[in-house]
Design a protein around this motif. Sequence first.
Motif, PDB file in Angstrom:
ATOM      1  N   TYR A  66     -13.828  26.640  50.191  1.00  0.00           N
ATOM      2  CA  TYR A  66     -14.566  27.040  48.976  1.00  0.00           C
ATOM      3  C   TYR A  66     -13.801  28.059  48.142  1.00  0.00           C
ATOM      4  O   TYR A  66     -14.407  28.940  47.513  1.00  0.00           O
ATOM      5  N   GLU A  67     -12.478  27.941  48.148  1.00  0.00           N
ATOM      6  CA  GLU A  67     -11.652  28.812  47.315  1.00  0.00           C
ATOM      7  C   GLU A  67     -11.083  28.020  46.137  1.00  0.00           C
ATOM      8  O   GLU A  67     -10.849  26.807  46.235  1.00  0.00           O
ATOM      9  N   LEU A  68     -10.815  28.696  45.028  1.00  0.00           N
ATOM     10  CA  LEU A  68     -10.266  28.057  43.843  1.00  0.00           C
ATOM     11  C   LEU A  68      -8.807  27.666  44.055  1.00  0.00           C
ATOM     12  O   LEU A  68      -8.100  28.272  44.879  1.00  0.00           O
ATOM     13  N   PRO A  69      -8.306  26.666  43.320  1.00  0.00           N
ATOM     14  CA  PRO A  69      -6.907  26.243  43.487  1.00  0.00           C
ATOM     15  C   PRO A  69      -5.922  27.271  42.946  1.00  0.00           C
ATOM     16  O   PRO A  69      -6.239  28.063  42.057  1.00  0.00           O
ATOM     17  N   VAL A  70      -4.728  27.236  43.478  1.00  0.00           N
ATOM     18  CA  VAL A  70      -3.625  28.053  42.984  1.00  0.00           C
ATOM     19  C   VAL A  70      -2.645  27.138  42.252  1.00  0.00           C
ATOM     20  O   VAL A  70      -2.726  25.913  42.349  1.00  0.00           O
ATOM     21  N   PHE A  71      -1.704  27.728  41.527  1.00  0.00           N
ATOM     22  CA  PHE A  71      -0.728  26.931  40.786  1.00  0.00           C
ATOM     23  C   PHE A  71       0.676  27.458  41.042  1.00  0.00           C
ATOM     24  O   PHE A  71       0.867  28.618  41.438  1.00  0.00           O
ATOM     25  N   ALA A 142      -6.887  34.032  50.391  1.00  0.00           N
ATOM     26  CA  ALA A 142      -7.550  35.141  49.702  1.00  0.00           C
ATOM     27  C   ALA A 142      -8.217  34.640  48.434  1.00  0.00           C
ATOM     28  O   ALA A 142      -7.670  33.792  47.713  1.00  0.00           O
ATOM     29  N   ARG A 143      -9.388  35.149  48.127  1.00  0.00           N
ATOM     30  CA  ARG A 143     -10.136  34.696  46.967  1.00  0.00           C
ATOM     31  C   ARG A 143      -9.420  35.008  45.664  1.00  0.00           C
ATOM     32  O   ARG A 143      -9.536  34.272  44.680  1.00  0.00           O
ATOM     33  N   ASN A 144      -8.672  36.103  45.623  1.00  0.00           N
ATOM     34  CA  ASN A 144      -8.032  36.509  44.366  1.00  0.00           C
ATOM     35  C   ASN A 144      -6.628  35.938  44.185  1.00  0.00           C
ATOM     36  O   ASN A 144      -5.972  36.217  43.180  1.00  0.00           O
ATOM     37  N   LEU A 145      -6.137  35.140  45.131  1.00  0.00           N
ATOM     38  CA  LEU A 145      -4.806  34.549  44.984  1.00  0.00           C
ATOM     39  C   LEU A 145      -4.799  33.582  43.801  1.00  0.00           C
ATOM     40  O   LEU A 145      -5.655  32.702  43.700  1.00  0.00           O
ATOM     41  N   GLN A 146      -3.825  33.733  42.915  1.00  0.00           N
ATOM     42  CA  GLN A 146      -3.765  32.891  41.722  1.00  0.00           C
ATOM     43  C   GLN A 146      -2.588  31.926  41.715  1.00  0.00           C
ATOM     44  O   GLN A 146      -2.731  30.781  41.294  1.00  0.00           O
ATOM     45  N   ALA A 147      -1.421  32.387  42.139  1.00  0.00           N
ATOM     46  CA  ALA A 147      -0.223  31.571  41.955  1.00  0.00           C
ATOM     47  C   ALA A 147       0.766  31.800  43.083  1.00  0.00           C
ATOM     48  O   ALA A 147       0.735  32.829  43.772  1.00  0.00           O
ATOM     49  N   ILE A 148       1.659  30.822  43.242  1.00  0.00           N
ATOM     50  CA  ILE A 148       2.715  30.928  44.247  1.00  0.00           C
ATOM     51  C   ILE A 148       4.039  30.501  43.625  1.00  0.00           C
ATOM     52  O   ILE A 148       4.078  29.785  42.624  1.00  0.00           O
ATOM     53  N   GLY A 149       5.125  30.951  44.236  1.00  0.00           N
ATOM     54  CA  GLY A 149       6.461  30.476  43.920  1.00  0.00           C
ATOM     55  C   GLY A 149       7.105  30.008  45.197  1.00  0.00           C
ATOM     56  O   GLY A 149       6.857  30.572  46.273  1.00  0.00           O
ATOM     57  N   LEU A 150       7.941  28.984  45.110  1.00  0.00           N
ATOM     58  CA  LEU A 150       8.513  28.370  46.310  1.00  0.00           C
ATOM     59  C   LEU A 150      10.012  28.153  46.163  1.00  0.00           C
ATOM     60  O   LEU A 150      10.515  27.887  45.068  1.00  0.00           O
ATOM     61  N   TYR A 151      10.704  28.261  47.282  1.00  0.00           N
ATOM     62  CA  TYR A 151      12.125  27.947  47.346  1.00  0.00           C
ATOM     63  C   TYR A 151      12.431  27.452  48.746  1.00  0.00           C
ATOM     64  O   TYR A 151      11.957  28.029  49.726  1.00  0.00           O
ATOM     65  N   GLU A 152      13.197  26.373  48.843  1.00  0.00           N
ATOM     66  CA  GLU A 152      13.564  25.817  50.144  1.00  0.00           C
ATOM     67  C   GLU A 152      15.059  25.571  50.210  1.00  0.00           C
ATOM     68  O   GLU A 152      15.665  25.115  49.237  1.00  0.00           O
ATOM     69  N   VAL A 156      14.458  26.034  55.471  1.00  0.00           N
ATOM     70  CA  VAL A 156      13.906  27.389  55.480  1.00  0.00           C
ATOM     71  C   VAL A 156      13.216  27.626  54.133  1.00  0.00           C
ATOM     72  O   VAL A 156      13.832  27.455  53.080  1.00  0.00           O
ATOM     73  N   TYR A 157      11.952  27.999  54.182  1.00  0.00           N
ATOM     74  CA  TYR A 157      11.130  28.124  52.980  1.00  0.00           C
ATOM     75  C   TYR A 157      10.848  29.594  52.669  1.00  0.00           C
ATOM     76  O   TYR A 157      10.586  30.386  53.568  1.00  0.00           O
ATOM     77  N   THR A 158      10.864  29.898  51.382  1.00  0.00           N
ATOM     78  CA  THR A 158      10.443  31.209  50.896  1.00  0.00           C
ATOM     79  C   THR A 158       9.250  31.004  49.972  1.00  0.00           C
ATOM     80  O   THR A 158       9.310  30.172  49.062  1.00  0.00           O
ATOM     81  N   ILE A 159       8.183  31.739  50.200  1.00  0.00           N
ATOM     82  CA  ILE A 159       7.015  31.666  49.337  1.00  0.00           C
ATOM     83  C   ILE A 159       6.693  33.060  48.812  1.00  0.00           C
ATOM     84  O   ILE A 159       6.808  34.048  49.538  1.00  0.00           O
ATOM     85  N   VAL A 160       6.372  33.152  47.523  1.00  0.00           N
ATOM     86  CA  VAL A 160       5.932  34.390  46.893  1.00  0.00           C
ATOM     87  C   VAL A 160       4.515  34.149  46.377  1.00  0.00           C
ATOM     88  O   VAL A 160       4.253  33.147  45.697  1.00  0.00           O
ATOM     89  N   LEU A 161       3.601  35.053  46.690  1.00  0.00           N
ATOM     90  CA  LEU A 161       2.200  34.938  46.290  1.00  0.00           C
ATOM     91  C   LEU A 161       1.859  36.052  45.321  1.00  0.00           C
ATOM     92  O   LEU A 161       2.339  37.181  45.478  1.00  0.00           O
ATOM     93  N   ALA A 162       1.013  35.742  44.338  1.00  0.00           N
ATOM     94  CA  ALA A 162       0.672  36.763  43.343  1.00  0.00           C
ATOM     95  C   ALA A 162      -0.780  36.631  42.887  1.00  0.00           C
ATOM     96  O   ALA A 162      -1.348  35.541  42.842  1.00  0.00           O
ATOM     97  N   SER A 163      -1.352  37.774  42.551  1.00  0.00           N
ATOM     98  CA  SER A 163      -2.704  37.838  41.993  1.00  0.00           C
ATOM     99  C   SER A 163      -2.712  38.848  40.854  1.00  0.00           C
ATOM    100  O   SER A 163      -1.746  39.596  40.669  1.00  0.00           O
ATOM    101  N   ALA A 164      -3.798  38.864  40.077  1.00  0.00           N
ATOM    102  CA  ALA A 164      -3.970  39.759  38.927  1.00  0.00           C
ATOM    103  C   ALA A 164      -2.903  39.540  37.869  1.00  0.00           C
ATOM    104  O   ALA A 164      -2.396  40.487  37.257  1.00  0.00           O
ATOM    105  N   LEU A 165      -2.561  38.275  37.612  1.00  0.00           N
ATOM    106  CA  LEU A 165      -1.604  37.937  36.568  1.00  0.00           C
ATOM    107  C   LEU A 165      -2.246  38.090  35.186  1.00  0.00           C
ATOM    108  O   LEU A 165      -3.422  37.769  35.006  1.00  0.00           O
ATOM    109  N   ALA A 166      -1.459  38.542  34.232  1.00  0.00           N
ATOM    110  CA  ALA A 166      -1.989  38.737  32.888  1.00  0.00           C
ATOM    111  C   ALA A 166      -2.194  37.418  32.161  1.00  0.00           C
ATOM    112  O   ALA A 166      -3.071  37.299  31.311  1.00  0.00           O
ATOM    113  N   ASN A 167      -1.387  36.392  32.480  1.00  0.00           N
ATOM    114  CA  ASN A 167      -1.485  35.092  31.827  1.00  0.00           C
ATOM    115  C   ASN A 167      -1.522  33.988  32.872  1.00  0.00           C
ATOM    116  O   ASN A 167      -0.687  33.973  33.782  1.00  0.00           O
TER     117      ASN A 167
END
Length: 334
Positions: A66-71, A142-152, A156-167
């Motif tokens: 029941y969490e919103l999607p991320v982009f 997390a409910r406030n998670l908005q977006a992720i960035g990915l690199y492989e 070996v994967y790297t993920i960056v997670l972010a919330s409270a984005l202005a846009n």
Amino acid sequence: MLMRSIKLSTISAALLLLLLPLPLALCSPEATASAMVPAKESRGSSGLGNAAVIVCQLNKDRHSRYELPVFEHQTLNQAAEILGTRYAGGTFNNSLFDAVFQNVIQPLGPSVYASYKILGSFSSDLDYVSAIEREIYSSLFARNLQAIGLYERQGVYTIVLASALANVPSTIDPCPVSPSPPYQPPSSDPARTLNGIDLPSFLCSVNAKRTYAATAPFAVHRALESEAQEQANQMVQLGSYTVDGPRKVDQAIYGANVAVKKLYWFAGDRYTGATELANLLMASYADSLLDPNFSVIGVAQKGGFWSVILAQLYRTPTVKFSCPLSLNEVEFTS
């Protein structure tokens, strides 16, 4: 978007390049202009790192909770690429993320919060999703998670997670079509901009592909950078893109006594961003961008018109950071 290119094989002789049938436009003896519509580029190496697959599965799992999607966010992709590249190259340290956050992520919002995780190695994207959800469950759901960035890279994967984005985008597709263009925020950091382009982002994208091809990263040649800007200025004055004058790239470079063995240059219009330009060039001219003979580059844009110049030197420059964090880490040569 249409692009044009000119390739000079040596100082004394030019190589004819004609990729699509067009009226000839002479640029130098026996050299002609060419234009093409680029194909889409698939992302990820060896079938891994497909962001659309990862985002879709993650959003399915968030929906079941029941969490919103991320982009997928373009700037967070760049942050993940810097971290992952430094990790693969053995230059990662504990203070690197702080620097990445300050220089790359913090401009995304005054209250933005971000975290990262490097995990590997995996043989499929879905195996990675299962593992990363176990490793950082509370962060990914997390409910406030908005977006992720990915690199492989090599599983070996790297993920960056972010919330409270202005846009954020007005709508989010939970399962984007593959390959999906990541969201690009509307503004860029002026401190990373040279000749109208976010140079660290451009180099990071291009050099990542050269690394995959076991090719040394580009250094930025000041004379090529200056000439690329002159070409962009010329196109603004003409009101259309051109590679054949009235200012000639080869004549300007050789006339300034720049010691280069070979040149190759591109031009186009409708510039939308540094990473988009890198992807566009790679989709259409990968053979040239991945050519190990070319070791330096110059790039510029003005008013939507862009110019990119490659060159082979009589020496090989040393590049410390293939994915520079800021303009200070860009390797300049002359």
